[in-house]
Design a protein around this motif. Structure first.
Motif, mmCIF file in Angstrom:
data_model
loop_
_atom_site.group_PDB
_atom_site.id
_atom_site.type_symbol
_atom_site.label_atom_id
_atom_site.label_comp_id
_atom_site.label_asym_id
_atom_site.label_seq_id
_atom_site.Cartn_x
_atom_site.Cartn_y
_atom_site.Cartn_z
ATOM 1 N N PHE A 110 0.832 -1.212 0.000
ATOM 2 C CA PHE A 110 0.000 0.000 0.000
ATOM 3 C C PHE A 110 0.866 1.262 0.000
ATOM 4 O O PHE A 110 0.467 2.281 -0.560
ATOM 5 C CB PHE A 110 -0.963 0.006 1.183
ATOM 6 C CG PHE A 110 -2.084 -0.982 1.029
ATOM 7 C CD1 PHE A 110 -2.883 -0.977 -0.112
ATOM 8 C CD2 PHE A 110 -2.346 -1.918 2.014
ATOM 9 C CE1 PHE A 110 -3.921 -1.886 -0.263
ATOM 10 C CE2 PHE A 110 -3.374 -2.825 1.875
ATOM 11 C CZ PHE A 110 -4.166 -2.816 0.731
ATOM 12 N N TYR A 163 -4.624 2.976 3.989
ATOM 13 C CA TYR A 163 -4.404 1.555 4.245
ATOM 14 C C TYR A 163 -3.048 1.293 4.887
ATOM 15 O O TYR A 163 -2.880 0.302 5.593
ATOM 16 C CB TYR A 163 -4.589 0.736 2.966
ATOM 17 C CG TYR A 163 -6.036 0.494 2.673
ATOM 18 C CD1 TYR A 163 -6.785 -0.375 3.461
ATOM 19 C CD2 TYR A 163 -6.681 1.161 1.639
ATOM 20 C CE1 TYR A 163 -8.125 -0.582 3.215
ATOM 21 C CE2 TYR A 163 -8.018 0.952 1.379
ATOM 22 C CZ TYR A 163 -8.736 0.084 2.177
ATOM 23 O OH TYR A 163 -10.062 -0.116 1.938
ATOM 24 N N CYS A 191 -2.868 -0.800 8.222
ATOM 25 C CA CYS A 191 -1.937 -1.930 8.364
ATOM 26 C C CYS A 191 -1.011 -1.730 9.547
ATOM 27 O O CYS A 191 -0.707 -2.676 10.277
ATOM 28 C CB CYS A 191 -1.119 -2.115 7.092
ATOM 29 S SG CYS A 191 -2.039 -2.825 5.728
#
Length: 166
Positions: free
Chosen positions: A112, A120, A124
Motif C-alpha cells: 500500500f 491503508y 496496516c
C-alpha cells in the motif's frame, strides 16, 4: 476487441489482472498459502522425527507436564532445532504459522505504501501494532498482573496485622 464483435479478456464485474491492487491481493494470497504450507511441512517433519524417536515410549497422563523451558523462547526453539529435536522442529513450524499473518500485514503495508495509499498504510500499521502487542505484550501483561496480585496480597497481610494489633 469487444467493440469488433470479439470477446473481451476481462469479464464484467471482475477487475483487470494488471491492476496494481489485484496484483497485490494475489501476492498476499500466495504469501498466506506458502506460509501455511511451509508451517505444515515443518510440523510434519518434526512430528515424524519425534514419533520415530519417541513413538513407542509409554505416556503418563495423570500428571500435567508443561512445555519445557527451552521451547518457550525463540532462541531456545532454534537451539533445539539445531540439535534435530522433533519437538523443537514442531515448535518452529508453529512459529512459522504464527509469523505468516504478521508477514502478510507487513507485505500489505509495503504494498500500500508503494501504491501511495496512506489510509491503508495506517490501517496496516495499527493491525501490525495489535498483532505485535498480542504476541509480545501478553507476557508483560501477565507479569504486571502478577505484580498487582502480589501487591494486593501484601496489602491484605498489612491490614490483618494492623487489625490484630488493635
Amino acid at each position: 476487441m469487444a467493440a469488433c464483435g470479439g470477446k473481451s479478456s476481462v469479464q464484467p464485474g471482475f477487475p483487470d489482472k494488471s491492476h496494481p491492487e489485484v496484483r497485490l491481493e494475489e501476492l498476499l494470497g500466495t504469501l498466506l498459502r506458502l506460509g501455511v504450507f511451509l508451517a505444515a511441512s515443518v510440523v510434519t517433519v518434526g512430528a515424524v522425527l519425534y514419533l520415530l524417536r519417541h513413538g513407542m515410549e509409554p505416556r503418563g497422563f495423570r500428571v500435567f507436564h508443561s512445555e519445557p523451558e527451552e521451547f518457550r523462547t525463540i532462541p531456545g526453539v532454534l537451539r533445539s532445532v539445531s540439535q534435530w529435536s522433533g519437538r523443537g522442529i514442531i515448535q518452529l513450524g508453529l512459529l512459522c504459522l504464527v509469523a505468516t499473518p504478521v508477514a502478510r500485514v507487513v507485505f500489505a503495508m509495503v504494498g500500500f505504501a508503494t501504491l501511495r495509499d496512506r489510509t491503508y498504510v495506517v490501517i496496516c500499521l495499527m493491525v501490525l501494532l495489535v498483532l505485535l502487542l498480542s504476541l509480545f505484550g501478553s507476557a508483560r501483561i501477565g507479569w504486571c498482573a502478577g505484580l498487582l496480585r502480589q501487591r494486593k496480597r501484601h496489602q491484605r497481610i498489612i491490614l490483618r496485622r494492623a487489625n490484630a494489633l488493635e
